[in-house]
Design an enzyme around this catalytic site. Structure first.
Site, PDB file in Angstrom:
ATOM      1  N   THR A   7       0.841  -1.183   0.000  1.00  0.00           N
ATOM      2  CA  THR A   7       0.000   0.000   0.000  1.00  0.00           C
ATOM      3  C   THR A   7       0.875   1.231   0.000  1.00  0.00           C
ATOM      4  OG1 THR A   7      -1.764  -1.034   1.265  1.00  0.00           O
ATOM      5  CG2 THR A   7      -1.652   1.330   1.380  1.00  0.00           C
ATOM      6  N   LYS A  39      -8.596   2.449  -0.414  1.00  0.00           N
ATOM      7  CA  LYS A  39      -7.936   2.552   0.880  1.00  0.00           C
ATOM      8  C   LYS A  39      -8.044   3.947   1.483  1.00  0.00           C
ATOM      9  CE  LYS A  39      -4.661  -0.733  -0.954  1.00  0.00           C
ATOM     10  NZ  LYS A  39      -3.276  -0.875  -1.419  1.00  0.00           N
ATOM     11  N   GLY A  51      -6.795   7.486   5.167  1.00  0.00           N
ATOM     12  CA  GLY A  51      -6.223   6.444   4.322  1.00  0.00           C
ATOM     13  C   GLY A  51      -5.457   5.476   5.196  1.00  0.00           C
ATOM     14  N   SER A 134       4.235   0.597   1.981  1.00  0.00           N
ATOM     15  CA  SER A 134       5.438   0.061   1.348  1.00  0.00           C
ATOM     16  C   SER A 134       6.064   1.029   0.353  1.00  0.00           C
ATOM     17  CB  SER A 134       5.132  -1.271   0.670  1.00  0.00           C
ATOM     18  OG  SER A 134       4.088  -1.116  -0.256  1.00  0.00           O
TER      19      SER A 134
END
Length: 182
Positions: A7, A39, A51, A134
């Site tokens: 994400t 998200k 988020g 990430s």
């Protein structure tokens, strides 16, 4: 068993406008399970956007809890976030949730973690920028490089996410973007 991950979420606050953008990729190991997850969402009466990065079910639990805290504290984001962070750190069930969040209203942008952190990103001259997940460091670096050249926070967030999607295999370019303020 492998964990779902992958994400990138970025928050950009410039002037009276705050934007949170998130990619849509959900990965299991090296396989893309879903390319268009949402998200980023509005909470409460729509004046708060959030988020998440991390486990989806955990994030939805946190969204629900934050909405309840916002109701209890009459929409005061900072107070609701601090109360959520306290619960997240001390509650036996919540303590095991694996997620991070960026939350914002027209005045405030915060990063929330399961360690009890409620962090307000540093304001650099014209903007505040926060990123998690990430690909968060890629998006953060891109946004910081572009911040002086792009006046619109939404365009800035989209450009930074595009750069992150080009270099992070766990980030894609299917964005959900929410905006508050102005």
């Amino acid at each position: 068993m492998e964990n779902y991950h992958g994400t990138t979420i970025i928050g950009v606050k410039k002037g009276a406008v705050t934007v949170i953008a998130g990619d849509g990729q959900v990965s299991l190991g090296n396989t893309v399970i879903k390319p268009n997850a949402k998200k980023v969402r509005r909470l409460g009466d729509g004046g708060v956007i959030a988020g998440f990065a991390g486990a989806t079910a955990d994030a939805f639990t946190l969204f629900e809890r934050l909405e309840k805290k916002l109701e209890a504290h009459r929409g005061q984001l900072l107070r609701a976030a601090v109360e959520l962070a306290k619960d997240w750190r001390t509650d036996k069930y919540l303590r095991n949730l694996e997620a991070m969040m960026i939350v914002a209203d027209a005045e405030t942008m915060l990063i929330l973690t399961g360690n009890g952190d409620v962090l307000e990103p540093e304001a650099k001259e014209t903007a505040s920028i926060a990123a998690i997940g990430s690909g968060g460091n890629y998006a953060l670096a891109a946004a910081r490089a572009l911040v002086d050249y792009e006046p619109d926070p939404e365009v800035l967030a989209r450009k930074a996410m595009g750069i992150a999607a080009e270099v992070c295999v766990f980030t894609n370019d299917r964005l959900t973007v929410e905006r508050v303020g102005e």
